[in-house]
Design a protein around this motif. Structure first.
Motif, mmCIF file in Angstrom:
data_model
loop_
_atom_site.group_PDB
_atom_site.id
_atom_site.type_symbol
_atom_site.label_atom_id
_atom_site.label_comp_id
_atom_site.label_asym_id
_atom_site.label_seq_id
_atom_site.Cartn_x
_atom_site.Cartn_y
_atom_site.Cartn_z
ATOM 1 N N TYR A 157 8.319 84.403 67.834
ATOM 2 C CA TYR A 157 8.483 83.519 66.667
ATOM 3 C C TYR A 157 7.234 83.666 65.794
ATOM 4 C CZ TYR A 157 5.229 80.380 69.054
ATOM 5 O OH TYR A 157 4.117 79.865 69.676
ATOM 6 N N ASN A 158 7.408 83.329 64.496
ATOM 7 C CA ASN A 158 6.306 83.294 63.518
ATOM 8 C C ASN A 158 5.605 84.638 63.288
ATOM 9 O OD1 ASN A 158 6.957 80.645 63.340
ATOM 10 N ND2 ASN A 158 5.032 79.811 64.085
ATOM 11 N N THR A 159 6.214 85.740 63.729
ATOM 12 C CA THR A 159 5.663 87.063 63.403
ATOM 13 C C THR A 159 6.096 87.440 61.986
ATOM 14 O OG1 THR A 159 6.324 87.610 65.662
ATOM 15 C CG2 THR A 159 5.362 89.378 64.334
ATOM 16 N N PHE A 160 7.355 87.131 61.691
ATOM 17 C CA PHE A 160 7.958 87.441 60.390
ATOM 18 C C PHE A 160 8.593 86.150 59.846
ATOM 19 C CE2 PHE A 160 8.926 90.950 63.468
ATOM 20 C CZ PHE A 160 7.927 91.824 63.050
ATOM 21 N N ASP A 161 8.811 86.102 58.536
ATOM 22 C CA ASP A 161 9.359 84.888 57.918
ATOM 23 C C ASP A 161 10.701 84.459 58.520
ATOM 24 O OD1 ASP A 161 7.182 84.687 56.277
ATOM 25 O OD2 ASP A 161 8.158 85.541 54.506
ATOM 26 N N VAL A 162 11.557 85.431 58.857
ATOM 27 C CA VAL A 162 12.897 85.067 59.344
ATOM 28 C C VAL A 162 12.883 84.424 60.726
ATOM 29 C CG1 VAL A 162 14.251 86.703 57.982
ATOM 30 C CG2 VAL A 162 13.337 87.427 60.213
ATOM 31 N N ILE A 163 11.758 84.504 61.430
ATOM 32 C CA ILE A 163 11.695 83.874 62.761
ATOM 33 C C ILE A 163 10.627 82.768 62.794
ATOM 34 C CG2 ILE A 163 12.745 85.770 64.040
ATOM 35 C CD1 ILE A 163 9.942 86.693 64.881
ATOM 36 N N THR A 164 10.489 82.081 61.668
ATOM 37 C CA THR A 164 9.551 80.954 61.589
ATOM 38 C C THR A 164 10.088 79.772 62.391
ATOM 39 O OG1 THR A 164 8.810 81.647 59.409
ATOM 40 C CG2 THR A 164 8.380 79.359 60.022
ATOM 41 N N GLN A 165 9.284 79.244 63.297
ATOM 42 C CA GLN A 165 9.666 78.079 64.109
ATOM 43 C C GLN A 165 8.434 77.204 64.350
ATOM 44 O OE1 GLN A 165 12.723 77.455 64.716
ATOM 45 N NE2 GLN A 165 13.637 79.477 64.370
ATOM 46 N N ASP A 166 8.707 75.950 64.732
ATOM 47 C CA ASP A 166 7.630 75.040 65.128
ATOM 48 C C ASP A 166 7.627 74.937 66.659
ATOM 49 O OD1 ASP A 166 6.016 72.904 65.862
ATOM 50 O OD2 ASP A 166 6.632 71.652 64.169
ATOM 51 N N PRO A 167 6.743 75.670 67.329
ATOM 52 C CA PRO A 167 6.777 75.707 68.801
ATOM 53 C C PRO A 167 6.405 74.367 69.428
ATOM 54 C CG PRO A 167 4.806 76.806 67.996
ATOM 55 C CD PRO A 167 5.642 76.476 66.779
ATOM 56 N N ASN A 168 5.567 73.579 68.746
ATOM 57 C CA ASN A 168 5.162 72.291 69.311
ATOM 58 C C ASN A 168 6.321 71.299 69.325
ATOM 59 O OD1 ASN A 168 2.327 72.832 69.908
ATOM 60 N ND2 ASN A 168 2.135 73.082 67.704
ATOM 61 N N GLN A 169 7.111 71.350 68.258
ATOM 62 C CA GLN A 169 8.302 70.496 68.205
ATOM 63 C C GLN A 169 9.277 70.895 69.319
ATOM 64 O OE1 GLN A 169 10.766 71.008 64.698
ATOM 65 N NE2 GLN A 169 11.021 68.792 64.475
ATOM 66 N N TRP A 170 9.426 72.204 69.519
ATOM 67 C CA TRP A 170 10.316 72.696 70.587
ATOM 68 C C TRP A 170 9.787 72.253 71.954
ATOM 69 C CZ3 TRP A 170 9.979 76.462 74.606
ATOM 70 C CH2 TRP A 170 11.204 76.780 75.203
ATOM 71 N N ALA A 171 8.499 72.371 72.143
ATOM 72 C CA ALA A 171 7.890 71.982 73.425
ATOM 73 C C ALA A 171 8.160 70.508 73.722
ATOM 74 C CB ALA A 171 6.390 72.249 73.388
ATOM 75 N N GLN A 172 8.060 69.677 72.679
ATOM 76 C CA GLN A 172 8.301 68.243 72.840
ATOM 77 C C GLN A 172 9.742 67.980 73.297
ATOM 78 O OE1 GLN A 172 7.707 65.941 69.175
ATOM 79 N NE2 GLN A 172 5.784 65.237 70.073
ATOM 80 N N ARG A 173 10.685 68.681 72.667
ATOM 81 C CA ARG A 173 12.102 68.516 73.047
ATOM 82 C C ARG A 173 12.317 68.940 74.491
ATOM 83 N NH1 ARG A 173 15.731 71.884 69.167
ATOM 84 N NH2 ARG A 173 17.414 70.879 70.289
ATOM 85 N N VAL A 174 11.750 70.098 74.857
ATOM 86 C CA VAL A 174 11.942 70.619 76.225
ATOM 87 C C VAL A 174 11.368 69.639 77.243
ATOM 88 C CG1 VAL A 174 11.278 72.452 77.843
ATOM 89 C CG2 VAL A 174 11.985 73.045 75.520
#
Ligand code: NI
Ligand code: MN
Length: 227
Positions: A191-208
């Motif tokens: 994620y976040n290497t290129f614009d099309v794979i922009t994500q918020d990993p901290n938000q994901w971590a919170q959900r998990v």
């Protein structure tokens, strides 16, 4: 003897385990998030999940310089042999006792064509059982599939999962994957290497961490986790 897992940016990983240095999918040149120079990085073995350019990356150059053995599917081994690179071919579902541990190729729902248009066989993930019995599942590029549950049945200490969406699982499906795999710990990548794979990993971590008992380690490229 513990295993040190370092994220090198995008899907590239460095594993120090059992006295050996493994690189996974070493896309470093042209990777805007890469933290090591492909001209200096060391390797005893290179694990190549599939033929796409953002995984094959610097595999050939690094393997030639370090004389590392590349472990990948049989079709990619044929191609690597033609490039003058030493390889060890395995295939989906097959494991082998390497000097660093037991490595099994797992299925992945993705493609595997090479940048030059050559056929690259089927894409794979990796399930490594270290010499001290720790299990590290690297899903590599894949969509969600129900048989991740079977991989989870082996007891996963660390899962390295893509969360970028567009090319692989996105955050929602990666969360469903965690529920199937039930790993103790997770490192999100791709994620976040290129614009099309922009994500918020901290938000994901919170959900998990709200919905499962897994611990998510959001690390930056260059950072490590000891397993
Ligand atoms: Ni890919
Ligand atoms: Mn990729």
């Amino acid at each position: 003897m513990s295993t040190k897992v370092t994220w090198l940016g995008h899907a590239a990983l460095s594993l120090q385990t059992g006295g050996y240095h493994l690189l996974v999918d070493p896309f470093l040149s042209g990777n805007p998030t890469a933290t090591v120079d492909p001209a200096n990085v060391g390797a005893d073995f290179i694990l190549l999940s599939h033929g796409h350019g953002d995984h094959l990356g610097d595999t050939v150059a690094i393997a030639k310089r370090t004389r590392a053995t590349v472990i990948t599917n049989a079709e990619l081994c044929d191609w690597l042999t033609k490039q003058g690179v030493k390889s060890h071919g395995q295939h989906l579902g097959g494991g082998y006792h390497h000097p660093f541990g037991y490595l099994k190729l797992t299925m992945a729902i993705h493609g595997s064509g090479l940048p030059d248009g050559s056929y690259g066989g089927n894409p794979a993930g990796f399930l490594l059982t270290t010499k001290e019995g720790k299990r590290i599942y690297m899903a590599c590029d894949t969509g969600l599939f129900g048989d991740m549950r079977l991989i989870g049945e082996e007891g996963i200490d660390l899962a390295v999962l893509p969360i970028g969406d567009n090319y692989t699982m996105g955050p929602d499906d990666a969360l469903r994957a965690v529920k199937l795999i039930e790993p103790a710990q997770i490192i999100p990548i791709h994620y976040n290497t290129f614009d099309v794979i922009t994500q918020d990993p901290n938000q994901w971590a919170q959900r998990v961490e709200q919905e499962t008992s897994a611990k998510v380690h959001v690390i930056s490229p260059g950072e490590s986790l000891i397993v």
